[in-house]
Scaffold this motif. Structure first.
Motif, PDB file in Angstrom:
ATOM      1  N   PHE A 166       0.834  -1.124  -0.069  1.00  0.00           N
ATOM      2  CA  PHE A 166      -0.038  -0.129   0.032  1.00  0.00           C
ATOM      3  C   PHE A 166       0.811   1.253  -0.046  1.00  0.00           C
ATOM      4  N   ALA A 167       1.761   1.332   0.933  1.00  0.00           N
ATOM      5  CA  ALA A 167       2.612   2.586   1.047  1.00  0.00           C
ATOM      6  C   ALA A 167       3.657   2.773  -0.190  1.00  0.00           C
ATOM      7  N   THR A 168       4.039   1.500  -0.784  1.00  0.00           N
ATOM      8  CA  THR A 168       5.048   1.966  -1.995  1.00  0.00           C
ATOM      9  C   THR A 168       4.280   2.456  -3.328  1.00  0.00           C
ATOM     10  N   VAL A 169       2.989   1.791  -3.285  1.00  0.00           N
ATOM     11  CA  VAL A 169       2.031   2.295  -4.372  1.00  0.00           C
ATOM     12  C   VAL A 169       1.860   3.705  -4.282  1.00  0.00           C
ATOM     13  N   GLY A 170       1.491   4.016  -2.990  1.00  0.00           N
ATOM     14  CA  GLY A 170       1.347   5.459  -2.677  1.00  0.00           C
ATOM     15  C   GLY A 170       2.441   6.232  -3.208  1.00  0.00           C
ATOM     16  N   PHE A 171       3.636   5.919  -2.891  1.00  0.00           N
ATOM     17  CA  PHE A 171       4.855   6.570  -3.141  1.00  0.00           C
ATOM     18  C   PHE A 171       4.953   6.887  -4.547  1.00  0.00           C
ATOM     19  N   ALA A 172       4.766   5.981  -5.388  1.00  0.00           N
ATOM     20  CA  ALA A 172       4.749   5.870  -6.890  1.00  0.00           C
ATOM     21  C   ALA A 172       3.719   6.929  -7.382  1.00  0.00           C
ATOM     22  N   PHE A 173       2.573   7.028  -6.941  1.00  0.00           N
ATOM     23  CA  PHE A 173       1.572   7.929  -7.339  1.00  0.00           C
ATOM     24  C   PHE A 173       1.945   9.424  -6.870  1.00  0.00           C
ATOM     25  N   ALA A 174       2.593   9.260  -5.614  1.00  0.00           N
ATOM     26  CA  ALA A 174       3.164  10.753  -5.119  1.00  0.00           C
ATOM     27  C   ALA A 174       3.920  11.385  -6.181  1.00  0.00           C
ATOM     28  N   ALA A 175       5.027  10.454  -6.629  1.00  0.00           N
ATOM     29  CA  ALA A 175       5.894  10.966  -7.734  1.00  0.00           C
ATOM     30  C   ALA A 175       5.136  11.323  -9.057  1.00  0.00           C
ATOM     31  N   ILE A 176       4.337  10.418  -9.461  1.00  0.00           N
ATOM     32  CA  ILE A 176       3.423  10.790 -10.861  1.00  0.00           C
ATOM     33  C   ILE A 176       2.894  12.226 -10.611  1.00  0.00           C
ATOM     34  N   ALA A 177       2.161  12.527  -9.470  1.00  0.00           N
ATOM     35  CA  ALA A 177       1.612  13.642  -9.175  1.00  0.00           C
ATOM     36  C   ALA A 177       2.548  14.924  -9.179  1.00  0.00           C
ATOM     37  N   ALA A 178       3.808  14.713  -8.574  1.00  0.00           N
ATOM     38  CA  ALA A 178       4.704  15.621  -8.817  1.00  0.00           C
ATOM     39  C   ALA A 178       5.124  16.061 -10.281  1.00  0.00           C
ATOM     40  N   VAL A 179       5.097  15.046 -11.193  1.00  0.00           N
ATOM     41  CA  VAL A 179       5.439  15.312 -12.525  1.00  0.00           C
ATOM     42  C   VAL A 179       4.347  16.052 -13.108  1.00  0.00           C
ATOM     43  N   VAL A 180       3.292  15.598 -12.810  1.00  0.00           N
ATOM     44  CA  VAL A 180       2.099  16.271 -13.711  1.00  0.00           C
ATOM     45  C   VAL A 180       1.754  17.476 -13.096  1.00  0.00           C
ATOM     46  N   ALA A 181       2.239  17.848 -11.585  1.00  0.00           N
ATOM     47  CA  ALA A 181       2.040  19.199 -11.266  1.00  0.00           C
ATOM     48  C   ALA A 181       2.778  20.268 -11.924  1.00  0.00           C
ATOM     49  N   GLN A 182       4.055  19.615 -12.602  1.00  0.00           N
ATOM     50  CA  GLN A 182       4.866  20.557 -13.421  1.00  0.00           C
ATOM     51  C   GLN A 182       4.526  20.830 -14.992  1.00  0.00           C
ATOM     52  N   LEU A 183       3.376  20.004 -15.172  1.00  0.00           N
ATOM     53  CA  LEU A 183       2.809  20.222 -16.593  1.00  0.00           C
ATOM     54  C   LEU A 183       1.670  21.009 -17.030  1.00  0.00           C
ATOM     55  N   THR A 184       0.948  20.946 -15.995  1.00  0.00           N
ATOM     56  CA  THR A 184      -0.242  21.786 -15.976  1.00  0.00           C
ATOM     57  C   THR A 184      -0.185  23.236 -15.329  1.00  0.00           C
ATOM     58  N   SER A 185      -1.196  24.031 -15.364  1.00  0.00           N
ATOM     59  CA  SER A 185      -1.222  25.167 -14.877  1.00  0.00           C
ATOM     60  C   SER A 185      -2.197  25.560 -13.731  1.00  0.00           C
ATOM     61  N   SER A 186      -3.014  24.677 -13.494  1.00  0.00           N
ATOM     62  CA  SER A 186      -3.927  24.616 -12.393  1.00  0.00           C
ATOM     63  C   SER A 186      -4.073  23.435 -11.637  1.00  0.00           C
ATOM     64  N   GLY A 187      -4.570  23.727 -10.608  1.00  0.00           N
ATOM     65  CA  GLY A 187      -4.597  22.366  -9.555  1.00  0.00           C
ATOM     66  C   GLY A 187      -5.747  21.376  -9.933  1.00  0.00           C
ATOM     67  N   ARG A 188      -6.812  21.921 -10.351  1.00  0.00           N
ATOM     68  CA  ARG A 188      -7.828  21.227 -10.844  1.00  0.00           C
ATOM     69  C   ARG A 188      -7.462  20.446 -12.117  1.00  0.00           C
ATOM     70  N   ALA A 189      -6.846  20.686 -12.994  1.00  0.00           N
ATOM     71  CA  ALA A 189      -6.068  20.086 -14.002  1.00  0.00           C
ATOM     72  C   ALA A 189      -5.126  19.049 -13.852  1.00  0.00           C
ATOM     73  N   ALA A 190      -4.274  19.473 -12.690  1.00  0.00           N
ATOM     74  CA  ALA A 190      -3.244  18.283 -12.233  1.00  0.00           C
ATOM     75  C   ALA A 190      -4.063  17.155 -11.512  1.00  0.00           C
ATOM     76  N   VAL A 191      -5.003  17.542 -10.768  1.00  0.00           N
ATOM     77  CA  VAL A 191      -5.793  16.539 -10.291  1.00  0.00           C
ATOM     78  C   VAL A 191      -6.730  15.617 -11.228  1.00  0.00           C
ATOM     79  N   GLY A 192      -7.043  16.187 -12.217  1.00  0.00           N
ATOM     80  CA  GLY A 192      -7.817  15.485 -13.167  1.00  0.00           C
ATOM     81  C   GLY A 192      -6.903  14.807 -14.053  1.00  0.00           C
ATOM     82  N   LEU A 193      -5.451  15.029 -14.410  1.00  0.00           N
ATOM     83  CA  LEU A 193      -4.734  14.507 -15.353  1.00  0.00           C
ATOM     84  C   LEU A 193      -4.210  13.346 -14.471  1.00  0.00           C
ATOM     85  N   SER A 194      -3.618  13.419 -12.997  1.00  0.00           N
ATOM     86  CA  SER A 194      -3.137  12.378 -12.134  1.00  0.00           C
ATOM     87  C   SER A 194      -4.089  11.461 -12.110  1.00  0.00           C
TER      88      SER A 194
END
Length: 533
Positions: A166-194
């Motif tokens: 459970f924990a390591t899958v969470g780590f993986a998606f935290a990292a994915i969200a970190a990358v997506v947050a650099q790609l989009t310009s809004s929080g709503r878009a970042a959550v949606g793309l993640s």
């Protein structure tokens, strides 16, 4: 100045802001995992019962696609993790996405990060703090989940492996969200793309698990959710899979840091699509604006509920085979919310889960009103010829109508599939009505947010804590043996057990009345208070 300067202060600030959400999320996960594991081990107490159950489960494509294959039919722990191994991983993934986006892209979009960056805070500090908070929350979720599994009598090593998954899958998606947050310009878009990435890897995992033995089974190794299932707790205890998930997370985090250095503050690497020069008639009022801001989210929620409803209808015909001759099976499912017939009991239980899922959308949509207020957008709208009552009522209308739509879609989808299996066309209307029976309870959850927003706006986020409490009391109360008076705090415990149970108008009337009172209190309070930031 170091690029990570100020990280400890940002971590403390993030923990203070999330002092309600993180404990509530972890507690709900703990209750679901421990309660489900205990119920399943009691349900399939003998080797013969487990073998028959696993044969039916692994032989039903809809179940395999939804939850995956059970690796060891003789292991009580392996069977106990049926459903909750994938559910726990998804809960950890969603928590990670929300935390990372909330403390990176959403802070940047609101302008607060620019103010913070003007002080002695390095360029990488916000991202580092967000990853540390998300990682700590995932670690707490994994450890508490492992403790819950041990508490119900499962082996310690296998429980620790499950918690690590459970924990390591969470780590993986935290990292994915970190990358997506650099790609989009809004929080709503970042959550949606993640979230879209989460859905995509879920589909890949489902395709791999449900494929015949051979090359297609390897698709599960292309999905972080698939990696979580490859840990095989209680059926091999593969600790080494953690190297895969942590290695992937490390690569994605490194990519996120590179992207942070390559973009301007407030900008995303993906270009924004320009809108039309003039707004259409649909945006002439606050209701059209609320609908426009939520329509994409509602669309994806609707698609998900249609798929879940169809899978639910497909599973309904196999309930008797899945339960088999296990002692107390019917009594257990009845306690979880069913009626006399086993299939109806199963449908009632699963529709209750969908009802709470619809409440998540309702709370999320109602909370957008608070987000619009704190971002200053509400003040701009209210400066025009728009009253406060009309503005807030528009957001609440989208929340109420959207939740009703989700439950109707799920009920119709499950009814159509089940009717096709049973040959009884009346099942469509019956299951649609059973799904809609949960709507008044869902509206009470929305009303809690509305009342908090109107009367105590700084406590509006407590709507998530209330929903978490409702979930624990509704789904975990019977399994934990909580007094009925405590369970009755949740509005979902008052919904008649449909399909299959006896229905009367009184519970629906009371739930509807409570929802109306809460909504009215929120609307009245908002008209009398000052706007806050």
């Amino acid at each position: 100045m170091s690029a990570a300067a100020g990280t400890p202060a940002l971590v403390r600030l993030a923990l203070r802001r999330d002092r309600i959400m993180i404990p509530a999320w972890v507690l709900v996960t703990f209750v679901l995992i421990a309660g489900s594991a205990r119920a399943t081990t009691d349900l399939y107490a003998t080797v013969g019962q487990r073998v028959r159950f696993v044969a039916t489960s692994n032989g039903t494509p809809a179940i395999v696609a939804l939850y995956g294959r059970i690796p060891d039919a003789r292991s009580p722990g392996s069977v106990a993790l049926f459903k909750i191994d994938i559910i726990g991983a998804v809960l950890a993934a969603v928590l990670s996405i929300l935390l990372v986006v909330r403390h990176t892209r959403a802070e940047e979009e609101s302008g607060r990060l620019e103010l913070v960056g003007a002080t002695g805070v390095g360029r990488r500090a916000p991202l580092t703090a967000a990853l540390l908070v998300a990682g700590g929350a995932d670690l707490a979720l994994g450890l508490l989940s492992a403790a819950g599994l041990v508490a119900v009598g499962l082996p310690v090593e296998g429980s620790l492996v499950a918690g690590t998954a459970f924990a390591t899958v969470g780590f993986a998606f935290a990292a994915i969200a970190a990358v997506v947050a650099q790609l989009t310009s809004s929080g709503r878009a970042a959550v949606g793309l993640s979230s879209a990435v989460l859905v995509a890897v879920y589909v890949v995992r489902a395709a791999g698990d449900s494929a015949d033995a051979g090359g297609a089974r390897r698709l599960t190794w292309l999905s972080p959710l698939g990696w979580g299932r490859q840990f095989r707790p209680y059926a091999g205890d593969r600790w080494w899979v953690a190297l895969v998930t942590l290695g992937f997370a490390a690569v994605m985090v490194a990519a996120a840091y590179v992207l942070v250095a390559r973009r301007d503050l407030g900008a995303g690497l993906l270009p924004d699509r320009p809108g039309p020069p003039r707004a259409g008639r649909a945006l002439a009022g606050p209701l059209g604006l609320a609908w426009r801001l939520q329509r994409t989210s509602l669309l994806w929620w609707t698609v998900a509920f249609a798929i879940l409803g169809a899978v639910l209808g497909g599973m309904a015909g196999s309930v008797s085979d899945i339960v088999g001759d296990s002692a107390g099976a019917g009594d257990l499912i009845t306690k979880l919310g069913g009626g006399e017939a086993l299939t109806d009991a199963f449908l009632s239980t699963e529709l209750s889960f969908l009802g709470i899922g619809a409440a998540v959308f309702g709370v999320q949509t109602a909370m957008r009103a608070r987000g619009e207020e704190t971002a200053g957008a509400a003040e701009l709208v209210l400066a025009a010829s728009v009253g406060r009552f009309r503005w807030l009522a528009s957001w609440l209308a989208v929340a109420l109508a959207g939740t009703a739509l989700l439950m109707a879609v799920a009920g119709v989808a499950s009814g159509l599939v089940y009717a096709g299996q049973s040959g009884d066309g009346g099942e469509t209307g019956r299951l649609a009505g059973a799904a809609l029976a949960r709507v008044p309870a869902v509206w009470v959850s929305v009303g809690v947010v509305a009342a908090a927003f109107g009367l105590l706006p700084r406590l509006a986020a407590a709507g998530w804590a209330a929903l978490a409490l409702f979930l624990v009391l509704t789904e975990g109360g019977p399994l934990l043996g909580l007094p009925q008076g405590v369970q009755d705090v949740s509005p979902f415990t008052h919904v008649p057990h449909l399909p299959g149970g006896q229905a009367s108008a009184a519970p629906f009337g009371w739930l509807f009345a409570v929802a109306v009172v809460l909504l009215a209190a929120g609307l009245a309070g908002f008209r009398r208070r000052d706007l806050t930031s």
